[in-house]
Design a protein around this motif. Sequence first.
Motif: not given
Length: 300
Positions: A121-126, A142-147, A151-152
Motif C-alpha cells: 500500500f505505502f509503496y504504491h502511495a509513494f 502540490f502540497l497534498i501530493a508532496w505530503e 508520509i508514505a
Amino acid sequence: MELIVSQFGFSFLIALFLIGAIGSLVLYRYDALVNAWSSAWAIAGSLWGMVFSASTLLSGKDLTFEYTGNSFPLLSISPHIDGLSALFLFVISLIALFCSLYGFGYARHFYTKYNLGALGFFYHAFIIGMLLSVSASNAMFFLIAWEVMSIASYFLVIYERAHAENVKAGVLYLTMTFLGTTAIMMAFLLLFMFVESFDFQVIRSSFSLIPEWIQHIVFILMFIGLGTKAGIIPFHIWLPAAHPAAPSYVSALMSGVMIKTGIYMMIRLFLDIFGSVSLWWGIALLVVGSISALLGVLYC
C-alpha cells in the motif's frame, strides 16, 4: 496516440497504482499473493507511465485537465503536464519499474515477519505522490501530493520497525520533512497574500508585481523547503539515516527519484514560474550545489 496523450492516459496511470495499493490492503493475509499483486500492478503502472510520458514528450503537447471543476477554487485538482513534467514522469516510471521488479524477490524475506499489505500500500502511495507532485499546477494540489509522497515514504522507512535504529531514522526523516514542508507552505502563503491565488499560472503572471524583498523571502523559504527534500547540505541530515533503513528497493527509489522531486520544483519555480530572478539566487544555488556535490562524494 491521442488516447494515450490525454486525460484518460494520465488517469489510467494513477488508477493502476491505486488498484495496486487497495488490493494490497485487501490481500494482506496472504503474503505470496499480496507480493505478486503489488509487484504486478507496480510493474504495469511503471510501464504505462513510460509509454504515457514518452508519448507526451514526442507529441510536444502540453496537457491540462480539471478533475474538480469550480467546486473548490483554492484546491484545483488540475494536473498540468508539459515537457519538463513528462521528462520527470518518465524517469520516475523507469526507476519504479526496475525497483518493482527487484522488489518482488526482495519482499519474500518479509514473509511471516511483517505486513506485506502495508508494504504494498505505502509503496504504491509513494509512487502516486511522486507522480502527482511533478504534475501539479496548483500549490494546494502540490502540497497534498508532496505530503502523500512524504508520509508514505516515512512508513516505508520504518517498515522494519523491529530495529530501533530504523524507527529513529524515520522520526528524524519525518521531522525534517515537516520542517521543509512548513517552509514551502509559508512561501506559498506569502505569494497568496499578493496574488490571491494558488494557481501556478496566476503566480507566473503576477510574480513581477510582488515587492522585491518578499520575492527574496519566498526564495529563501522555497530553497530551504525543497532543499531539505533534495538532501542539499546542510539540510541533508535525514538522508544518511533514512535511506539504509528502508527496504533496499525503496531506498533506491528514494535516492533515485524522490529527492529529485525537490530539484524538479526548484526548476519549475525558479526558472519557469518566477521568471526573471535575482543574480544572487543563482549564485546561492551554485555555491550550495557545488558544496553538496563535493562533500557528497567525500562522504561516500
